[in-house]
Design an enzyme around this catalytic site. Structure first.
Site, PDB file in Angstrom:
ATOM      1  N   ASP A 226       0.908  -1.142  -0.009  1.00  0.00           N
ATOM      2  CA  ASP A 226       0.064  -0.012  -0.032  1.00  0.00           C
ATOM      3  C   ASP A 226       1.057   1.162   0.051  1.00  0.00           C
ATOM      4  O   ASP A 226       2.284   1.245   0.090  1.00  0.00           O
ATOM      5  CB  ASP A 226      -0.986   0.122   1.199  1.00  0.00           C
ATOM      6  N   HIS A 264     -12.916  -0.667  -7.846  1.00  0.00           N
ATOM      7  CA  HIS A 264     -14.160   0.154  -7.807  1.00  0.00           C
ATOM      8  C   HIS A 264     -13.905   1.748  -7.472  1.00  0.00           C
ATOM      9  O   HIS A 264     -14.673   2.354  -7.951  1.00  0.00           O
ATOM     10  CB  HIS A 264     -15.268  -0.258  -7.019  1.00  0.00           C
TER      11      HIS A 264
END
Length: 357
Positions: A226, A264
């Site tokens: 991340d 998304h």
């Protein structure tokens, strides 16, 4: 004489009181989320849970972190929470006194619950995150920035990077959602992970998902990947490698890549870029990308369809991304160069999409 001879148009169908009530409910839809926020802020669910049995209004008022509580104000709030099916109301003492307990959904409002939604409730209803919804009109133009960026002057990721408290709340909220989703993912898709020797969780936040996967499949070499400021604030994760980086620039190599609730957030072009990076990082013969995201059925009457459509509007307003249909996923994966894929529904709002290079 044509217009004079024409039959009059049918009278407009009369609007019923039910129609009006429906629109009032929509207009005041924010009442649901903000009454919920207030209930979380004052700890109503925790007070009820810690009481010895069902609680009276007077007992609840006495335990609130507020002095001189208005019993009328509190009663009307609790009455609304009963209407929302969060609190159960019963009577005792011959029906003269009302007592309250938590319904199953109410347990998600407990701060110490494993699947607590408290951080998500507080994060999504805080003032900055409400601003973007007032800029939906400005986001309609082609090539426009998101409503969030219109309202806040920066995109959501820059905002979170510059607001550590909100970033932590966001990641804690995602972790709460993740605990339930990951449990279902592991139970419903064991064959997806069995046989893997290595897995990278892209955008894995504080490490909740990759930790659960490692505990279920300790033979897999697991990596959390991340942004640097996210990895720096992640959980202590023994036996799991932490790698800071940017998925738009590179992805660590592994047999499988996990993209859970990631794609998304992004436009199709950005998703193709991410997926191409993932494809480069996995072996051609045995590799795969595991996507956990909504597979939207637009015309479905399924009980989760409205939730999925709400999440799509959330993506539209705040990230510029979208929830995708099965056809959308097929087109996206083809553009990224994947030869095949399969979509598997699980007991969740999301589905599992396995993509093969």
């Amino acid at each position: 004489m044509g217009s004079l001879d024409a039959k009059p148009a049918a009278a407009t169908q009369e609007v019923s009181i039910k129609d009006q009530a429906q629109l009032w409910n929509i207009i005041y839809g924010f009442a649901d989320s903000l009454v919920l926020r207030c209930a979380v802020e004052i700890g109503i669910a925790d007070i009820i849970k810690n009481n010895d049995g069902a609680i009276t209004l007077a007992q609840l008022a006495a335990k609130l972190p507020i002095t001189n509580v208005s019993s009328d104000y509190l009663y009307r709030m609790v009455r609304y929470l009963v209407h929302l099916n969060i609190i159960e109301q019963e009577t005792c003492n011959g029906g003269v006194e009302k007592v309250y307990s938590l319904k199953p959904v109410g347990t998600l409002l407990l701060r110490d619950a494993e699947r607590s939604m408290v951080p998500m409730i507080l994060g999504m209803t805080q003032k900055d995150f409400m601003v973007s919804w007032h800029f939906m009109k400005e986001g309609l133009g082609n090539g426009s920035t998101t409503a969030f960026e219109k309202g806040m002057g920066m995109d959501i990721w820059k905002y979170l990077e510059g607001n550590p408290d909100q970033s932590q709340l966001f990641n804690e909220g995602m972790a709460g959602e993740t605990r339930l989703l990951t449990k279902t993912l592991i139970e419903d898709c064991r064959d997806t992970f069995q046989g893997l020797d290595s897995l990278v969780d892209i955008g894995g936040g504080n490490g909740t998902t990759i930790k659960a996967i490692y505990e279920a499949f300790p033979h897999i070499k697991c990596t959390l990947y991340d942004l640097p400021h996210v990895v720096a604030n992640s959980h202590d994760l023994p036996n799991i490698e932490k790698v800071p980086g940017d998925m738009f620039k590179s992805v660590p190599s592994a047999q499988a890549i996990l993209l859970k609730l990631i794609l998304h957030d992004w436009t199709d072009e950005e998703c193709v870029n991410i997926l191409k990076k993932c494809k480069e990082a996995i072996p051609k013969e045995t590799g795969k990308v595991i996507i956990v995201d909504v597979a939207l059925e637009e015309e479905s009457n399924h009980e989760l369809t409205k939730t999925r459509l709400i999440l799509d509007i959330d993506m539209l307003v705040n990230t510029g991304g979208r929830e995708r249909t099965a056809d959308d996923w097929e087109n996206l994966l083809k553009r990224a160069g994947f030869r095949s894929h399969k979509i598997r529904p699980i007991r969740a709002i999301q589905s599992v999409i396995e993509a093969f290079p």
